[in-house]
Design an enzyme around this catalytic site. Structure first.
Site, PDB file in Angstrom:
ATOM      1  N   HIS A  57       0.875  -1.168   0.000  1.00  0.00           N
ATOM      2  CA  HIS A  57       0.000   0.000   0.000  1.00  0.00           C
ATOM      3  C   HIS A  57       0.915   1.221   0.000  1.00  0.00           C
ATOM      4  O   HIS A  57       2.143   1.084  -0.066  1.00  0.00           O
ATOM      5  CB  HIS A  57      -0.943  -0.015   1.206  1.00  0.00           C
ATOM      6  CG  HIS A  57      -0.248   0.050   2.531  1.00  0.00           C
ATOM      7  ND1 HIS A  57       0.670  -0.892   2.944  1.00  0.00           N
ATOM      8  CD2 HIS A  57      -0.329   0.954   3.549  1.00  0.00           C
ATOM      9  CE1 HIS A  57       1.115  -0.581   4.150  1.00  0.00           C
ATOM     10  NE2 HIS A  57       0.538   0.539   4.528  1.00  0.00           N
ATOM     11  N   HIS A  59       1.141   3.944   2.315  1.00  0.00           N
ATOM     12  CA  HIS A  59       1.506   4.717   3.482  1.00  0.00           C
ATOM     13  C   HIS A  59       2.999   5.046   3.408  1.00  0.00           C
ATOM     14  O   HIS A  59       3.786   4.294   2.813  1.00  0.00           O
ATOM     15  CB  HIS A  59       1.169   3.968   4.768  1.00  0.00           C
ATOM     16  CG  HIS A  59      -0.295   4.001   5.092  1.00  0.00           C
ATOM     17  ND1 HIS A  59      -0.869   3.186   6.039  1.00  0.00           N
ATOM     18  CD2 HIS A  59      -1.309   4.751   4.576  1.00  0.00           C
ATOM     19  CE1 HIS A  59      -2.173   3.441   6.111  1.00  0.00           C
ATOM     20  NE2 HIS A  59      -2.453   4.392   5.239  1.00  0.00           N
ATOM     21  N   ASP A  61       5.674   4.901   5.138  1.00  0.00           N
ATOM     22  CA  ASP A  61       6.769   4.019   5.530  1.00  0.00           C
ATOM     23  C   ASP A  61       6.958   2.838   4.590  1.00  0.00           C
ATOM     24  O   ASP A  61       7.868   2.033   4.791  1.00  0.00           O
ATOM     25  CB  ASP A  61       6.562   3.524   6.973  1.00  0.00           C
ATOM     26  CG  ASP A  61       5.221   2.860   7.195  1.00  0.00           C
ATOM     27  OD1 ASP A  61       4.268   3.161   6.455  1.00  0.00           O
ATOM     28  OD2 ASP A  61       5.110   2.032   8.116  1.00  0.00           O
ATOM     29  N   HIS A  62       6.133   2.746   3.555  1.00  0.00           N
ATOM     30  CA  HIS A  62       6.285   1.666   2.579  1.00  0.00           C
ATOM     31  C   HIS A  62       6.687   2.179   1.199  1.00  0.00           C
ATOM     32  O   HIS A  62       6.922   1.385   0.292  1.00  0.00           O
ATOM     33  CB  HIS A  62       4.988   0.863   2.477  1.00  0.00           C
ATOM     34  CG  HIS A  62       4.667   0.136   3.740  1.00  0.00           C
ATOM     35  ND1 HIS A  62       5.009  -1.184   3.948  1.00  0.00           N
ATOM     36  CD2 HIS A  62       4.073   0.569   4.890  1.00  0.00           C
ATOM     37  CE1 HIS A  62       4.627  -1.543   5.164  1.00  0.00           C
ATOM     38  NE2 HIS A  62       4.064  -0.498   5.757  1.00  0.00           N
ATOM     39  N   ASP A 241       0.851  -4.750   7.468  1.00  0.00           N
ATOM     40  CA  ASP A 241      -0.139  -3.687   7.637  1.00  0.00           C
ATOM     41  C   ASP A 241      -1.561  -4.157   7.325  1.00  0.00           C
ATOM     42  O   ASP A 241      -2.152  -3.811   6.307  1.00  0.00           O
ATOM     43  CB  ASP A 241       0.232  -2.477   6.779  1.00  0.00           C
ATOM     44  CG  ASP A 241       1.459  -1.749   7.312  1.00  0.00           C
ATOM     45  OD1 ASP A 241       2.508  -2.410   7.454  1.00  0.00           O
ATOM     46  OD2 ASP A 241       1.369  -0.553   7.586  1.00  0.00           O
ATOM     47  N   HIS A 303       8.365  -5.462  11.059  1.00  0.00           N
ATOM     48  CA  HIS A 303       7.496  -4.286  11.119  1.00  0.00           C
ATOM     49  C   HIS A 303       6.908  -4.133  12.528  1.00  0.00           C
ATOM     50  O   HIS A 303       5.689  -4.088  12.722  1.00  0.00           O
ATOM     51  CB  HIS A 303       6.399  -4.388  10.065  1.00  0.00           C
ATOM     52  CG  HIS A 303       5.855  -3.046   9.640  1.00  0.00           C
ATOM     53  ND1 HIS A 303       6.655  -1.980   9.309  1.00  0.00           N
ATOM     54  CD2 HIS A 303       4.573  -2.606   9.496  1.00  0.00           C
ATOM     55  CE1 HIS A 303       5.903  -0.944   8.971  1.00  0.00           C
ATOM     56  NE2 HIS A 303       4.639  -1.303   9.088  1.00  0.00           N
TER      57      HIS A 303
END
Length: 333
Positions: A57, A59, A61-62, A241, A303
């Site tokens: 996805h 967000h 931090d990815h 996530d 994570h």
């Protein structure tokens, strides 16, 4: 091993997964997510030869490390850069492509990027070209959505949609079954190795097909049945996530059945389940329960929330091991 992997990033930082599949004739490189600093941990040659980049996805931090991957590959044409994204991901990447000044790019500039958007029922592909300064996305067709989204040389990749308050894609890489010649039986028959072995390990024999060995002809079908040994390939899942509720447990338990290694987020300990629910993440106990139910080989937790660093990291691991003993952190943690 033909299938190998590295978890990128440390505890409490952005993480990603880098997978290689080596068939003996070709090495395929796959990158899952692009967190801050994660692509930087790879050699430039690995980035230049990454066949597919899969996003869970978007967000921050990815995706925060995507600029480095983009800088290395922006003018790569053969093979095209292949990106896999959840719904609405094409628009997000288009903005990333256009976030630079491209005044020095000319019409002869190389660079082809293919963005595959994984919808509920369709996979929609859009092409972008460096020579156009990525101004326009060119529709390149739609295909029905199957569990398997990539069929590579010696491997497949499956996708499963998870819920993080937005679509978050999980992925499973499966190495093809390995077909090897039983050398003991080969010696027992007195067969000398030679070019015929390549055909032996090739496609199934056609009716009546023969192969010459030691100067005489033999039934290929009979030799394949007698001399070939097939073993299942390795497999690895990347899950991050998502909220692991009962419905998702049911879906993933079936999809992960027998997977060799599962790399899974573990943001919280069980006592903080209310935080997990509010943030749409999962606990160590929940993911360990999933691993046990699916009968996977190994669970790797990553994570992790920084709230447990450094003193309580062992507590999170112990909680998972109480349910699924073969649980570890990534190498180097």
């Amino acid at each position: 091993m033909p299938l190998s992997f590295r978890v990128l990033g440390g505890p409490g930082s952005d993480n990603a997964l880098f997978v290689t599949v080596d068939t003996g004739q070709r090495t395929s490189r796959l990158l899952f997510d692009c967190g801050d600093g994660c692509p930087h941990a790879l050699a430039v040659a690995d980035l230049l030869n990454t066949e597919h980049l899969f996003f869970s996805h978007f967000h921050m931090d990815h995706v925060a490390g995507f600029d480095h991957f983009f800088r290395i590959n922006f003018d790569r044409d053969q093979p095209p850069v292949s990106l896999w994204v959840p719904s609405n991901g094409t628009e997000v990447l288009h903005h990333r492509f256009r976030g630079y000044e491209w005044n020095l790019v000319g019409s002869r500039q190389r660079g082809t990027w293919e963005v595959h958007e994984i919808g509920a029922e369709q996979v929609r592909t859009t092409r972008f070209f460096t020579r156009e300064a990525f101004r326009t996305g060119h529709p390149a067709g739609e295909e029905p959505r199957d569990p398997v989204i990539v069929r590579g040389e010696g491997y497949t990749v499956e996708a499963v949609q998870l819920d993080h308050g937005c679509p978050s894609m999980g992925y499973v890489v499966r190495e093809a079954a390995r077909v090897n010649v039983d050398t003991v039986k080969l010696a027992e028959r007195g067969f000398a190795p030679g070019a015929w072995l390549k055909r032996l390990r090739g496609p199934a024999a056609q009716p009546g097909e023969v192969v010459a060995v030691n100067g005489s002809e033999h039934s290929l079908a009979q030799l394949q049945a007698e001399l070939l040994a097939t073993t299942p390939g390795e497999s690895i899942a990347y899950l991050t996530d998502f909220r692991l509720n009962a419905a998702t447990q049911d879906v993933l338990a079936a999809r992960l059945r027998g997977v060799t290694t599962v790399v899974c987020e573990s943001q919280y300990i069980a006592a903080d389940v209310e935080l997990a629910e509010a943030a749409m993440h999962s606990t160590a106990r929940e993911v360990a329960t999933l691993a046990a139910r699916a009968g996977v080989g190994r669970l790797i937790l990553f994570h992790v929330s920084p709230r447990y660093l450094p003193a309580r990291l062992g507590e999170l691991l112990a909680e998972a091991r109480a349910v699924f003993p073969n649980t570890t952190f990534p190498d180097g943690w």
